[in-house]
Design an enzyme around this catalytic site. Structure first.
Site, PDB file in Angstrom:
ATOM      1  N   ASP A  13       0.842  -1.195   0.000  1.00  0.00           N
ATOM      2  CA  ASP A  13       0.000   0.000   0.000  1.00  0.00           C
ATOM      3  C   ASP A  13       0.878   1.246   0.000  1.00  0.00           C
ATOM      4  O   ASP A  13       1.999   1.236   0.546  1.00  0.00           O
ATOM      5  CB  ASP A  13      -0.896   0.041   1.245  1.00  0.00           C
ATOM      6  CG  ASP A  13      -1.944  -1.057   1.241  1.00  0.00           C
ATOM      7  OD1 ASP A  13      -2.175  -1.640   0.157  1.00  0.00           O
ATOM      8  OD2 ASP A  13      -2.503  -1.336   2.310  1.00  0.00           O
ATOM      9  N   GLN A  14       0.372   2.318  -0.554  1.00  0.00           N
ATOM     10  CA  GLN A  14       1.140   3.555  -0.606  1.00  0.00           C
ATOM     11  C   GLN A  14       1.596   3.994   0.783  1.00  0.00           C
ATOM     12  O   GLN A  14       2.724   4.463   0.958  1.00  0.00           O
ATOM     13  CB  GLN A  14       0.301   4.664  -1.246  1.00  0.00           C
ATOM     14  CG  GLN A  14       1.035   5.992  -1.375  1.00  0.00           C
ATOM     15  CD  GLN A  14       0.212   7.047  -2.093  1.00  0.00           C
ATOM     16  OE1 GLN A  14      -0.932   6.812  -2.459  1.00  0.00           O
ATOM     17  NE2 GLN A  14       0.774   8.222  -2.304  1.00  0.00           N
TER      18      GLN A  14
END
Length: 542
Positions: free
Chosen positions: A389-390
């Site tokens: 995930d970012q």
């Protein structure tokens, strides 16, 4: 009036995190075409959270929902300051002590604006009057009364019809000849009279309602004409305002909104936080370092959430970014920490806030893959084997050739790769270890949010508590499957641990935190070419 605020007004002894920016305000320079970027960093997010605490203590800022923004700037001698702005008007005022003033130019059209606003208000009141005509209520009341009467007649006539049918059967069995003909004719006459009664009532209804309906239809035509007139007046006013609004960039260039976007812009363009902040900085010799915008107050029609950060609005601000940022020197991308590299593989310690792979849109191109493509001689051949995930930091594995990528992808698909994540939960967990097995499903109407749903795919995570620190729990996650947001949902959902990961606002964490406290700490796999076991580790940064 104090506009430049010292950092000490918002934070004390803050150490800048090494994490990557969580967002970039960016646009292409109109002249050179190069991509210009201004980050939203953990520092400005921390400052924004302090500003939110101040807003929460004053009812003045809670009466209406709106966007607020802060810009971290550098003075000519190197000192850092904060300037802040609100979108549009704050409780009917454009100038408020301590906040950046509106972009100049609107005063030039103040008389025309006041005149047009008066016309628009008169049109609004006329539309309200036409919508509230007493004939509308009369029509609805009378129509309802006639509908009830017609229904009663219909029910009564249906009952009579059934009775006539039964009588006809009896008459045909008991009478013959002329007597039968006369009796049946009487029943037919009764049917005709009832139909006449129904037609008379319908005619009375039409005669009563038609004049009212004509009045209403005439009023509706007037309303449509007034709305069209209002639309034209609004467009004329916006054209005048956009011609008067003049923006200045960091090259010292100035252009009106009309010159920048000749095709026209939506209402309110130029009143948003980002243009106000950047224009003020450019006209006061201030160097922007980082910017953040957030929503505060009641939720909006666009479903804005109080306390959430938002990027440049697509319709109003994004088209102006390239011009506004012109004159800023592009910042070189941060160096990615490489923790393993050979001729087939490369593994990096991804910072939070950086995408694993480039996104679909132009403002989401900065990623691990993009930076490696630009940095390494063989960069264009590099492909990510999996994703983080970012907001998650930690080990990201990439392959340098198709064969290695294919073999590693198979190991992930067959669950042969051992992964350990470390996280801090935003509360205390009472159990020490266990497993979470839940079906996860992503609603296509609410991406990227995931939820526990029987329509979803099975997900399995083992966990072990490492330590309990005050009101928080440090924990190890060992995922056996790789679903989107798996660990975040397993932590937050009541059918999992019921305690969200610190900093995970998407899944309910309300604590102020400068990042998502989730880190991909270890990765163990079989090397696709040598067959040896490779065990990678990236120390947890929190």
């Amino acid at each position: 009036m104090v506009i430049l605020h010292p950092l000490s007004d918002f934070i004390d002894n803050y150490t800048v995190s090494n994490s990557s920016p969580s967002y970039y305000y960016q646009g292409h320079c109109p002249e050179g075409g190069e991509l210009l970027k201004l980050p939203r960093t953990s520092l400005v997010e921390a400052i924004a959270h302090k500003l939110m605490q101040h807003l929460a203590q004053n009812d003045l800022y809670c009466r209406e929902g709106k966007m607020y923004g802060i810009l971290l700037v550098e003075l000519p001698l190197g000192e850092q300051r904060i300037i802040k702005a609100f979108s549009g008007l704050l409780n009917g005022k454009s100038i408020v002590e301590g906040w950046v003033p509106p972009i100049p130019g609107r005063d030039e059209v103040a008389l025309e604006e006041a005149c047009t606003l008066g016309q628009l208000e008169a049109i609004k009141q006329e539309i309200i009057t036409l919508k509230q005509l007493p004939q509308r209520q009369q029509y609805e009341t009378l129509k309802s009364e006639f509908d009830i009467k017609l229904q009663k007649i219909s029910d009564r006539h249906q009952n009579y019809k059934q009775q006539r049918h039964e009588k006809r059967q009896i008459l045909c069995q008991t009478l013959t000849g002329e007597a039968l003909i006369i009796a049946l004719e009487q029943l037919d006459e009764e049917s005709r009279q009832q139909k006449i009664e129904r037609r008379h009532l319908k005619r009375l209804r039409d005669d009563t309602l038609q004049p009212l309906q004509q009045i209403i239809e005439t009023a509706d035509i007037q309303i449509r004409e007034l709305k069209q007139q209002r639309k034209q007046l609004s467009r004329q006013l916006q054209t005048q305002i956009h011609a008067a609004y003049t923006l200045v960039n960091f090259l010292g260039e100035s252009q009106s909104l009309q010159q920048l976007i000749p095709g026209g812009l939506p209402t309110g363009t130029g009143d948003c936080c980002a243009p106000k902040l950047l224009h003020y900085a450019a006209t006061h010799n201030l160097k922007p370092l980082a910017m953040a915008e957030f929503w505060w107050g009641a939720s909006s029609a666009q479903d804005k959430i109080q306390g959430e950060f938002y990027g440049a609005c697509v319709e109003r601000c994004q088209p102006l970014m390239g011009f506004l940022l012109s004159g800023l020197r592009p910042n070189p991308p941060e160096v990615l920490p490489i923790i393993y590299e050979d001729e087939w593989l490369i593994a990096v310690n991804k910072p939070p806030g950086l995408l694993s792979v480039p996104g679909r849109y132009r403002d989401r191109q900065d990623s691990v893959v993009t930076r490696l493509h630009q940095k390494l001689p063989d960069g264009m051949a590099i492909a990510s084997v999996h994703r983080l995930d970012q907001e998650t930091s930690g080990i990201l594995l990439l392959a340098r050739d198709r064969s290695s990528h294919r073999q590693l992808s198979q190991q992930f698909q067959q669950r042969q790769i051992y992964k350990i994540y470390e996280a801090v939960l935003s509360g205390l967990l009472t159990i020490d270890e266990g497993a979470i097995e839940l079906p996860l499903w992503g609603d296509p109407q609410n991406r990227p949010y995931q939820q526990v749903d029987e329509r979803g795919k099975l997900s399995l995570t083992h966990f072990r508590v490492i330590a309990r620190e005050k009101d928080y729990t440090r924990i190890e996650f060992i995922p056996k499957t790789g679903r989107t947001h798996q660990l975040r949902v397993h932590a937050a959902d009541v059918r999992g641990l019921g305690v969200s990961i610190l900093g995970d606002r998407l899944y309910g964490c309300v604590n102020n935190a400068n990042r998502l406290y989730l880190h991909a700490r270890e990765l163990r796999f079989q090397h696709p070419q040598t067959g040896q076991t490779v065990h990678l580790r990236a120390n947890t940064p929190f």
